[in-house]
Design an enzyme around this catalytic site. Structure first.
Site: not given
Length: 385
Positions: A168, A106, A73, A353, A75, A139-140
């Site tokens: 991931e 990520d 992903h 994150h 995003d 995805e997030e």
């Protein structure tokens, strides 16, 4: 054949501030790189009522089977308090041997490693099969208009993937520590208890729902759900929110609500897990209502050609013997496992994150080499398919 530099592409992707959902800039950049390598690219926009429209990308090189897919992903989660970052989160700055920026871990650097690994593989040989990338911009977030719908589009258009690696960030502290070969499922519950609103001085003409809700929640957590097994850690239930919608100090509220989440292993299916939780809540002896939402079932990819190829490639490049694990949260692998065997391997996730998210530059280079070697192990053998 054009050779892609994984660091340059990582920086270019991070400089696209694609907070969920990706508006398409990072995907457009990725498609440009893939088209230079000879991929056919399909930009897929999906939407439905109550959700943001989300662009996705499916790109394929070749037409023969087997089709090996890299999935991920573009995003990213919000940066949080930008003033707390030591760098601009979207500048993709390199300092002290690490690449900083939102998405560095990520998982934009892993996507860059996908493309770089593919470019070096194709420069060396012709694949005995096809290579594809399935990249979502969702995805997030809710994950409604992303990978799941891309897979539906693929089925409707005669596209099939035979093996998949999701990029991931699977490694806790060092590259090469861990491959994810499965995931626990995720079940959400929203429970409500209704009462009768009234004055706190006159409880006999009201009914306070809070004590009843507390009893329901206590029954849910009275004993463990299971002890786990050789492949999965124990299932766990966490209450994540309690709300009565009452700002007054002298009013008994009319209703009380709680939300909980269960990360469950393969001891349960979503349905028999619901049955067990309802049995527990019924023991409280109060009236309640519960709504359910399953965001993913548990799954395990058995040992075979895919896990062997990934494990051997990781060992060749890092010198480490990676653990085959099912720990952690969930990912879009929960959708892909319905089409083909899928495992996850990417960068170190220690800062994902977080403020000052970063990964080692050398790890990105090594990951690109690992992806190249996985392709070599899967797609250099003649196929009868």
């Amino acid at each position: 054949m054009t050779l892609i530099d994984p660091i340059d592409l990582s920086q270019a992707l991070i400089r696209c501030p694609s907070v969920t959902p990706d508006n398409g800039d990072a995907l457009d950049l990725l498609a440009e790189q893939l088209e230079m390598l000879g991929f056919s690219c399909h930009k897929l926009l999906f939407e439905e009522d109550g959700t943001e429209p989300v662009p996705n990308l499916y790109a394929r090189y070749g037409t023969k089977a087997p089709n090996f897919c890299f999935a991920g992903h573009t995003d990213v989660v919000p940066v949080g308090a930008q003033k707390n970052w030591s760098v601009d989160p979207f500048a993709a700055e390199i300092k002290d041997g690490s690449l900083y920026g939102r998405g560095a871990s990520d998982m934009k650097s892993a996507i860059a490693a996908f493309v770089a690994g593919v470019s070096h593989f194709l420069a060396d040989q012709d694949p005995k099969g096809s290579i594809s990338l399935l990249i979502t911009g969702d995805e997030e977030g809710p994950a409604v208009n992303g990978t799941k719908k891309v897979l539906d589009w693929m089925r409707a258009n005669g596209e099939h993937i035979d093996f998949c690696v999701v990029g991931e960030p699977t490694n806790p502290q060092e590259l090469g520590q861990m491959i994810k070969v499965g995931r626990r499922g995720s079940l959400h519950g929203m429970v409500a208890v209704h009462g009768i609103q009234g004055h706190v001085a006159y409880p006999h003409v009201a009914k306070n729902p809070i004590p009843d809700l507390v009893r329901v929640l206590a029954e849910l957590n009275k004993e463990p759900l299971d002890a786990g097994n050789d492949l999965f850690q124990p299932s766990n239930l966490e209450v994540v929110n309690i709300d009565v919608g009452n700002d007054s100090h002298n009013v008994i509220p009319a209703e009380a609500h709680a939300r909980f989440n269960v990360r469950f292993n393969n001891e349960y299916s979503p349905e028999n897990l619901k049955d067990e939780l309802i049995r527990r809540m019924d023991r409280a002896g109060v009236e309640y209502h519960v709504d359910w939402w399953v965001s993913g079932d548990s799954f395990l990819t058995e040992k075979g050609p895919l896990s062997d190829a990934v494990k051997n490639a990781v060992e060749d490049v890092t010198g480490k013997s990676p653990e085959l694990s099912t720990t952690g949260g969930t990912s879009d692998a929960r959708f892909i496992k319905d089409m083909c065997p899928v495992v996850e391997f990417g960068l170190v996730g220690a800062t994902m994150h977080k403020i000052d998210e970063h990964v080692a530059v050398q790890d990105i280079i090594s990951l690109a080499e690992i992806y190249k070697r996985i392709l070599t192990r899967i797609l250099t053998q003649p196929s009868d398919r």
